[in-house]
Design a protein around this motif. Structure first.
Motif, PDB file in Angstrom:
ATOM      1  N   PRO A 249       0.791  -1.231   0.000  1.00 51.60           N
ATOM      2  CA  PRO A 249       0.000   0.000   0.000  1.00 51.60           C
ATOM      3  C   PRO A 249       0.823   1.281   0.000  1.00 51.60           C
ATOM      4  CG  PRO A 249       0.186  -0.870   2.226  1.00 51.60           C
ATOM      5  CD  PRO A 249       0.891  -1.845   1.334  1.00 51.60           C
ATOM      6  N   ALA A 250       2.147   1.166   0.236  1.00 50.40           N
ATOM      7  CA  ALA A 250       2.982   2.369   0.373  1.00 50.40           C
ATOM      8  C   ALA A 250       4.441   1.969   0.232  1.00 50.40           C
ATOM      9  CB  ALA A 250       2.761   2.993   1.756  1.00 50.40           C
ATOM     10  N   LEU A 251       5.292   2.966  -0.013  1.00 48.83           N
ATOM     11  CA  LEU A 251       6.727   2.670  -0.065  1.00 48.83           C
ATOM     12  C   LEU A 251       7.229   2.391   1.355  1.00 48.83           C
ATOM     13  CD1 LEU A 251       8.124   5.408  -2.503  1.00 48.83           C
ATOM     14  CD2 LEU A 251       7.214   3.146  -3.027  1.00 48.83           C
ATOM     15  N   SER A 252       8.115   1.412   1.466  1.00 53.04           N
ATOM     16  CA  SER A 252       8.848   1.243   2.723  1.00 53.04           C
ATOM     17  C   SER A 252      10.310   1.058   2.358  1.00 53.04           C
ATOM     18  CB  SER A 252       8.326   0.037   3.517  1.00 53.04           C
ATOM     19  OG  SER A 252       8.602  -1.172   2.827  1.00 53.04           O
ATOM     20  N   THR A 253      11.189   1.425   3.269  1.00 52.44           N
ATOM     21  CA  THR A 253      12.629   1.303   3.023  1.00 52.44           C
ATOM     22  C   THR A 253      13.180   0.175   3.900  1.00 52.44           C
ATOM     23  OG1 THR A 253      13.276   2.768   4.825  1.00 52.44           O
ATOM     24  CG2 THR A 253      12.764   3.812   2.684  1.00 52.44           C
ATOM     25  N   PRO A 254      14.365  -0.352   3.557  1.00 56.16           N
ATOM     26  CA  PRO A 254      14.956  -1.355   4.445  1.00 56.16           C
ATOM     27  C   PRO A 254      15.047  -0.841   5.889  1.00 56.16           C
ATOM     28  CG  PRO A 254      16.107  -1.345   2.358  1.00 56.16           C
ATOM     29  CD  PRO A 254      15.133  -0.203   2.298  1.00 56.16           C
ATOM     30  N   ARG A 255      15.388   0.448   6.047  1.00 60.17           N
ATOM     31  CA  ARG A 255      15.516   1.001   7.408  1.00 60.17           C
ATOM     32  C   ARG A 255      14.156   1.020   8.113  1.00 60.17           C
ATOM     33  NH1 ARG A 255      19.925   3.944   8.736  1.00 60.17           N
ATOM     34  NH2 ARG A 255      20.325   4.561   6.588  1.00 60.17           N
ATOM     35  N   SER A 256      13.106   1.405   7.384  1.00 60.40           N
ATOM     36  CA  SER A 256      11.778   1.462   8.029  1.00 60.40           C
ATOM     37  C   SER A 256      11.262   0.053   8.314  1.00 60.40           C
ATOM     38  CB  SER A 256      10.782   2.252   7.172  1.00 60.40           C
ATOM     39  OG  SER A 256      10.333   1.499   6.050  1.00 60.40           O
ATOM     40  N   ARG A 257      11.632  -0.900   7.454  1.00 62.89           N
ATOM     41  CA  ARG A 257      11.182  -2.278   7.708  1.00 62.89           C
ATOM     42  C   ARG A 257      11.907  -2.860   8.929  1.00 62.89           C
ATOM     43  NH1 ARG A 257      11.090  -2.031   2.038  1.00 62.89           N
ATOM     44  NH2 ARG A 257      12.930  -3.288   1.604  1.00 62.89           N
ATOM     45  N   ALA A 258      13.178  -2.504   9.095  1.00 61.80           N
ATOM     46  CA  ALA A 258      13.903  -2.936  10.299  1.00 61.80           C
ATOM     47  C   ALA A 258      13.235  -2.332  11.541  1.00 61.80           C
ATOM     48  CB  ALA A 258      15.370  -2.515  10.212  1.00 61.80           C
ATOM     49  N   ALA A 259      12.795  -1.075  11.433  1.00 63.70           N
ATOM     50  CA  ALA A 259      12.118  -0.429  12.566  1.00 63.70           C
ATOM     51  C   ALA A 259      10.777  -1.105  12.852  1.00 63.70           C
ATOM     52  CB  ALA A 259      11.916   1.059  12.261  1.00 63.70           C
ATOM     53  N   ASP A 260      10.070  -1.525  11.793  1.00 63.14           N
ATOM     54  CA  ASP A 260       8.797  -2.253  11.989  1.00 63.14           C
ATOM     55  C   ASP A 260       9.046  -3.578  12.716  1.00 63.14           C
ATOM     56  OD1 ASP A 260       7.225  -0.338  10.768  1.00 63.14           O
ATOM     57  OD2 ASP A 260       7.283  -1.300   8.799  1.00 63.14           O
ATOM     58  N   LEU A 261      10.133  -4.239  12.341  1.00 57.44           N
ATOM     59  CA  LEU A 261      10.459  -5.506  13.015  1.00 57.44           C
ATOM     60  C   LEU A 261      10.795  -5.254  14.485  1.00 57.44           C
ATOM     61  CD1 LEU A 261      12.724  -7.718  10.706  1.00 57.44           C
ATOM     62  CD2 LEU A 261      10.606  -8.405  11.847  1.00 57.44           C
ATOM     63  N   ALA A 262      11.539  -4.173  14.730  1.00 58.48           N
ATOM     64  CA  ALA A 262      11.905  -3.829  16.113  1.00 58.48           C
ATOM     65  C   ALA A 262      10.642  -3.560  16.945  1.00 58.48           C
ATOM     66  CB  ALA A 262      12.826  -2.610  16.128  1.00 58.48           C
ATOM     67  N   SER A 263       9.686  -2.844  16.361  1.00 60.64           N
ATOM     68  CA  SER A 263       8.424  -2.564  17.083  1.00 60.64           C
ATOM     69  C   SER A 263       7.694  -3.854  17.382  1.00 60.64           C
ATOM     70  CB  SER A 263       7.494  -1.687  16.252  1.00 60.64           C
ATOM     71  OG  SER A 263       8.060  -0.456  16.031  1.00 60.64           O
ATOM     72  N   ALA A 264       7.656  -4.755  16.384  1.00 62.28           N
ATOM     73  CA  ALA A 264       6.947  -6.025  16.597  1.00 62.28           C
ATOM     74  C   ALA A 264       7.636  -6.848  17.684  1.00 62.28           C
ATOM     75  CB  ALA A 264       6.896  -6.812  15.280  1.00 62.28           C
ATOM     76  N   LEU A 265       8.963  -6.794  17.715  1.00 59.82           N
ATOM     77  CA  LEU A 265       9.719  -7.564  18.710  1.00 59.82           C
ATOM     78  C   LEU A 265       9.705  -6.899  20.079  1.00 59.82           C
ATOM     79  CD1 LEU A 265      12.893  -8.539  16.643  1.00 59.82           C
ATOM     80  CD2 LEU A 265      11.365 -10.158  17.790  1.00 59.82           C
ATOM     81  N   GLY A 266       9.532  -5.575  20.066  1.00 55.69           N
ATOM     82  CA  GLY A 266       9.610  -4.838  21.334  1.00 55.69           C
ATOM     83  C   GLY A 266      11.042  -4.657  21.811  1.00 55.69           C
ATOM     84  N   THR A 267      12.004  -4.776  20.876  1.00 50.93           N
ATOM     85  CA  THR A 267      13.417  -4.536  21.224  1.00 50.93           C
ATOM     86  C   THR A 267      14.058  -3.718  20.106  1.00 50.93           C
ATOM     87  OG1 THR A 267      14.073  -6.578  20.119  1.00 50.93           O
ATOM     88  CG2 THR A 267      13.810  -6.698  22.496  1.00 50.93           C
ATOM     89  N   PRO A 268      15.075  -2.904  20.442  1.00 49.98           N
ATOM     90  CA  PRO A 268      15.740  -2.137  19.380  1.00 49.98           C
ATOM     91  C   PRO A 268      16.475  -3.061  18.408  1.00 49.98           C
ATOM     92  CG  PRO A 268      16.388  -1.363  21.570  1.00 49.98           C
ATOM     93  CD  PRO A 268      15.629  -2.627  21.762  1.00 49.98           C
ATOM     94  N   ILE A 269      16.522  -2.663  17.148  1.00 50.30           N
ATOM     95  CA  ILE A 269      17.315  -3.365  16.135  1.00 50.30           C
ATOM     96  C   ILE A 269      18.218  -2.333  15.473  1.00 50.30           C
ATOM     97  CG2 ILE A 269      17.210  -4.504  13.880  1.00 50.30           C
ATOM     98  CD1 ILE A 269      14.732  -5.941  14.748  1.00 50.30           C
ATOM     99  N   ARG A 270      19.499  -2.660  15.385  1.00 48.38           N
ATOM    100  CA  ARG A 270      20.464  -1.776  14.737  1.00 48.38           C
ATOM    101  C   ARG A 270      20.359  -1.964  13.225  1.00 48.38           C
ATOM    102  NH1 ARG A 270      26.089  -1.556  13.379  1.00 48.38           N
ATOM    103  NH2 ARG A 270      26.230  -3.829  13.362  1.00 48.38           N
ATOM    104  N   PHE A 271      20.397  -0.872  12.458  1.00 51.58           N
ATOM    105  CA  PHE A 271      20.421  -1.006  11.001  1.00 51.58           C
ATOM    106  C   PHE A 271      21.841  -0.742  10.518  1.00 51.58           C
ATOM    107  CE2 PHE A 271      20.158   0.311   6.608  1.00 51.58           C
ATOM    108  CZ  PHE A 271      19.360  -0.705   6.085  1.00 51.58           C
TER     109      PHE A 271
END
Ligand SMILES: NC(=O)c1ccc[n+]([C@@H]2O[C@H](COP(=O)([O-])OP(=O)(O)OC[C@H]3O[C@@H](n4cnc5c(N)ncnc54)[C@H](OP(=O)(O)O)[C@@H]3O)[C@@H](O)[C@H]2O)c1
Length: 275
Positions: free
Chosen positions: A188-210
């Motif tokens: 539905p929208a553009l996402s970037t590798p960085r934003s997808r890593a942030a989405d994964l971090a939110s789902a996990l509830g832990t920070p993820i380094r890009f």
């Protein structure tokens, strides 16, 4: 009967479930036997005669081929379908068949589209953009290092959820008015590798380094999984997408009557694998 080739994959798995839930008579096909209920035939697209038990009696076939071609002769697969009395073919193809007409990376997909179009069978092409499930490549580094390493961190693409591809395929297979159409399937929208890593971090509830990889680093990693033309073709899209490759397509919403889901929804559904 509807036969689903690639029935244990990101798209084929949910597609078999969706068709069965709607009362369709489904035959699932893959080389290895899955550990799930329902009729399954072990067959290899590279050995078309093995498809006969799955194609005989099928009205429609949903077909995928491995991105690199996998030694598959598209004409032999199509001939086998015709000889078995199949009337419709729904092909999971790639957006790049249209956006990168000269690229060697997408030649096998182009050849299959052409063979299906010339076959005399009714056909529908589902030309998908990059899959959300490509994030599975990040799995070991996320699990072990809480890091996503990827190239072109700020380049946006309308990544599509395989579940939405499956839902679209089910609607096409069970509905009318899709013959001779090539649909473009995006998120539905553009996402970037960085934003997808942030989405994964939110789902996990832990920070993820890009960690942004160079093109050469990414290529070296990709060559462990795919041939060079496919790696190079993929890197071209990831790093320098065309205007068409960055366009959000209306096709999923037109067919399903609802917008496709964002990457965050895929991440939320698959978060357990990344823990
Ligand atoms: N990833 C992307 O960004 C992207 C974008 C556009 C288009 N696509 C296309 O999408 C397709 C991949 O879909 P997916 O992610 O659902 O696949 P997937 O998860 O990799 O699963 C592949 C499925 O196909 C079966 N399979 C593989 N080779 C086979 C063969 N020779 N004969 C019979 N079955 C075979 C596999 O089971 P077995 O291994 O047990 O046979 C499995 O069921 C490819 O055609 C690719 O080009 C992908």
């Amino acid at each position: 009967m509807i036969t689903v080739v690639g029935a244990t994959g990101n798209v084929g798995g949910p597609l078999v479930r969706m068709l069965a839930e709607r009362g369709a008579d489904v035959t699932a096909v893959s080389r290895r036997a899955p550990d799930v209920a329902g009729r399954h035939v072990r067959a290899d697209l590279a050995a078309p005669e093995t498809l006969r038990p799955a194609f005989d009696g099928a009205d429609a076939v949903f077909l995928i081929v491995p991105g690199a071609g996998g030694g598959i002769d598209p004409h032999a697969v199509v001939d086998r379908a015709r000889a078995s009395g199949v009337r419709r073919m729904v092909l999971l193809s790639s957006q790049a068949v249209a956006t990168r007409p000269g690229s060697a990376a997408y030649a096998p997909m182009r050849a299959l589209e052409a063979a299906v179009e010339r076959s005399g069978l009714a056909w529908t092409h589902l030309r998908a953009g990059g899959f959300a499930s490509n994030a599975y490549a990040w799995l070991p580094a996320v699990r072990e290092l809480r890091t996503v390493a990827a190239p072109f961190g700020d380049v946006g693409l309308p990544i599509v959820d395989p579940l939405d591809i499956a839902a679209t395929a089910a609607a096409v297979l069970l509905g009318d008015g899709h013959d001779g159409r090539a649909y473009e399937l995006t998120g539905p929208a553009l996402s970037t590798p960085r934003s997808r890593a942030a989405d994964l971090a939110s789902a996990l509830g832990t920070p993820i380094r890009f960690a942004e990889q160079t093109r050469a680093q990414a290529r070296e990693q990709m060559l462990r999984l795919m041939p060079a033309p496919v790696a190079d073709g993929t890197l071209e899209i990831l790093g320098a997408p065309t205007v068409d490759e960055q366009r959000v397509s209306p096709d999923i919403e037109k067919i399903l009557g609802r917008a496709p889901g964002p990457f965050a929804a895929w991440a939320a559904r698959h978060v357990a694998a990344f823990r």
